[in-house]
Design an enzyme around this catalytic site. Structure first.
Site, short mmCIF file in Angstrom:
data_model
loop_
_atom_site.label_atom_id
_atom_site.label_comp_id
_atom_site.label_asym_id
_atom_site.label_seq_id
_atom_site.Cartn_x
_atom_site.Cartn_y
_atom_site.Cartn_z
CG ASP A 165 12.68 6.55 13.19
OD1 ASP A 165 11.55 6.39 12.68
OD2 ASP A 165 12.85 6.88 14.38
CG ASP A 169 9.19 -2.34 9.38
OD1 ASP A 169 9.08 -2.20 10.61
OD2 ASP A 169 8.37 -2.98 8.70
CG PHE A 170 11.71 -0.96 14.90
CD1 PHE A 170 10.39 -1.36 15.02
CD2 PHE A 170 12.09 0.27 15.44
CE1 PHE A 170 9.46 -0.55 15.64
CE2 PHE A 170 11.16 1.10 16.07
CZ PHE A 170 9.84 0.69 16.17
CG HIS A 223 6.82 4.37 25.88
ND1 HIS A 223 6.36 5.49 26.54
CD2 HIS A 223 7.22 4.80 24.65
CE1 HIS A 223 6.46 6.54 25.75
NE2 HIS A 223 6.98 6.17 24.61
C1 LIG Z 1 8.33 7.80 20.59
S1 LIG Z 1 9.38 8.00 19.22
C2 LIG Z 1 10.97 8.05 19.99
C3 LIG Z 1 12.00 8.77 19.17
C4 LIG Z 1 13.35 8.94 19.86
N1 LIG Z 1 14.00 7.67 20.12
C5 LIG Z 1 13.20 9.72 21.14
O1 LIG Z 1 13.44 9.17 22.21
O2 LIG Z 1 12.83 10.91 21.07
C6 LIG Z 1 9.37 6.39 18.47
C7 LIG Z 1 10.15 6.29 17.19
O3 LIG Z 1 9.96 4.98 16.63
C8 LIG Z 1 9.90 5.12 15.23
N2 LIG Z 1 9.22 3.97 14.62
C9 LIG Z 1 7.91 3.65 14.70
N3 LIG Z 1 7.66 2.54 13.99
C10 LIG Z 1 8.85 2.15 13.45
C11 LIG Z 1 9.24 1.06 12.63
N4 LIG Z 1 8.35 0.14 12.23
N5 LIG Z 1 10.54 0.95 12.28
C12 LIG Z 1 11.45 1.89 12.70
N6 LIG Z 1 11.14 2.94 13.49
C13 LIG Z 1 9.85 3.07 13.85
C14 LIG Z 1 9.14 6.42 15.05
O4 LIG Z 1 9.28 6.95 13.76
C15 LIG Z 1 9.72 7.29 16.14
O5 LIG Z 1 10.83 8.02 15.71
#
Ligand SMILES: C[S@@+](CC[C@H](N)C(=O)[O-])C[C@H]1O[C@@H](n2cnc3c(N)ncnc32)[C@H](O)[C@@H]1O
Length: 339
Positions: free
Chosen positions: A198, A225-226, A244
């Site tokens: 993350d 950073d995905f 989503h």
């Molecule tokens: C809606 S949350 C879902 C978290 C977890 N998977 C859950 O189901 O509770 C989305 C996650 O994507 C991560 N995220 C957003 N942009 C990202 C990026 N560019 N690279 C990695 N993770 C990212 C956020 O930090 C967050 O933890």
């Protein structure tokens, strides 16, 4: 529903006020203070409030069915009110406080603009993307992570029912937040190891949470950073409640990086609320449809049907998905790399 259509719609129109009333009562600690029944004066002392004004708030909370008044004008929690206590297992309070933040509400204020253009409005309204705002505000980030983690139990139930993980060695949870789903899976599967990937600040929180849960020897968190790359090394990849948040082009970019990290025999589990999954109740769908609008205003993103997820998967080097029979509000789509 009331028989009078105007009154019924007026009640809907008051929705934003009710959101803020719940927020205020949570922030004041009204629900947490009521271990035992308290008079307004006693409740005012604990919550550092003005007694006659607190009486007005409490009166409305009674109307909402969150409190009740018993003997000697002492207020008590109802079953509904108890869900907003800090120690309630639903952690609903975290969600209320996260949703009631002013930047989120301001973005909803531009829903009409989002519907006209089909684009998200958060950045336009608040001057920066939602993820950046969270990264800059540790308290908001912590609240967001907590609000996400509250549903991990149901995610774990869905994943365990969807597929046999007994032979899995290392599960890599992409965008895994503070690691609550991973922790639940590791607790259920003692030979499994896991990694949360993350954003840096979130990964740090996940690392600490996993250690605190006594899983430090089997789990870790790595900054990622995905949109750049996803860590290699998992034989199972999960991506829960992430796609989503993104429009189709962005979701495909993420999935291509997941695919690039995976070996041919690894598998991917997408955990989402699939719009057309069988067996949805009216209440679940109503909630998903509202979250869909939330995804629109925040990110220009959306909830999707299985066919729409399959479109993303097949554009990213995966097979179309197998949708597991639903056992919770969460759905699991299993896909394999192609080629
Ligand atoms: C809606 S949350 C879902 C978290 C977890 N998977 C859950 O189901 O509770 C989305 C996650 O994507 C991560 N995220 C957003 N942009 C990202 C990026 N560019 N690279 C990695 N993770 C990212 C956020 O930090 C967050 O933890």
């Amino acid at each position: 529903m009331n028989d009078d259509p105007v009154r019924s719609v007026l009640w809907m129109a008051r929705g934003a006020w009710i959101t803020m009333e719940l927020r205020a009562a949570c922030e004041l600690g009204v629900f947490d203070a009521l271990d035992d029944p308290l008079t307004v004066d006693a409740l005012a002392e604990v919550t550092h409030s003005d007694p006659p004004t607190l009486a007005r708030l409490v009166r409305s909370l009674v109307d909402l069915g969150l409190l009740t008044v018993g003997d000697h004008a002492a207020y008590e929690l109802t079953v509904l009110g108890a869900t907003l206590r800090e120690d309630h297992p639903s952690r609903l309070r975290d969600l209320v406080l996260m949703q009631a933040t002013l930047p989120n509400l301001a973005a909803w204020g531009a829903l009409d603009a989002a519907v006209r253009t089909g684009s998200g409005v958060f950045e336009q309204v608040n001057g920066m993307p939602s993820w950046e705002r969270l990264a800059r505000d540790p308290e908001a980030q912590r609240r967001f992570n907590a609000a996400m983690a509250r549903r991990a139990g149901a995610q774990v139930t869905a994943v365990l029912a969807a597929t046999d993980l007994s032979d899995a060695l290392t599960l890599l949870d992409v965008g895994g937040g503070r690691g609550a789903m991973l922790a639940g899976l590791l607790e259920a599967l003692p030979s499994l190891k896991g990694v949360v990937a993350d954003q840096p600040g979130v990964a740090a929180e996940a690392e600490a949470a996993l250690a605190e849960a006594g899983l430090g020897d089997r789990a870790s968190a790595v900054p990622c950073d995905f949109f750049t790359s996803v860590p290699e090394g998992g034989d199972v990849y999960t991506i829960a409640n992430v796609l989503h948040d993104w429009d189709d082009a962005e979701a495909v970019a993420i999935l291509r990086n997941v695919r690039a990290a995976m070996s041919h025999d690894a598998r991917l589990l997408v955990v989402e609320h699939v719009l057309d999954a069988p067996g949805r109740s009216f209440e679940e769908l109503r909630d998903i449809h509202l979250v869909d609008l939330h995804m629109l205003v925040l990110f220009g993103a959306r909830e999707r049907t299985q066919a729409e997820y399959d479109g993303l998967l097949t554009a990213s080097g995966f097979t179309a998905s197998r949708l597991a029979d639903p056992v919770s509000e969460w759905n699991v789509l299993e896909a394999r790399p192609v080629g």
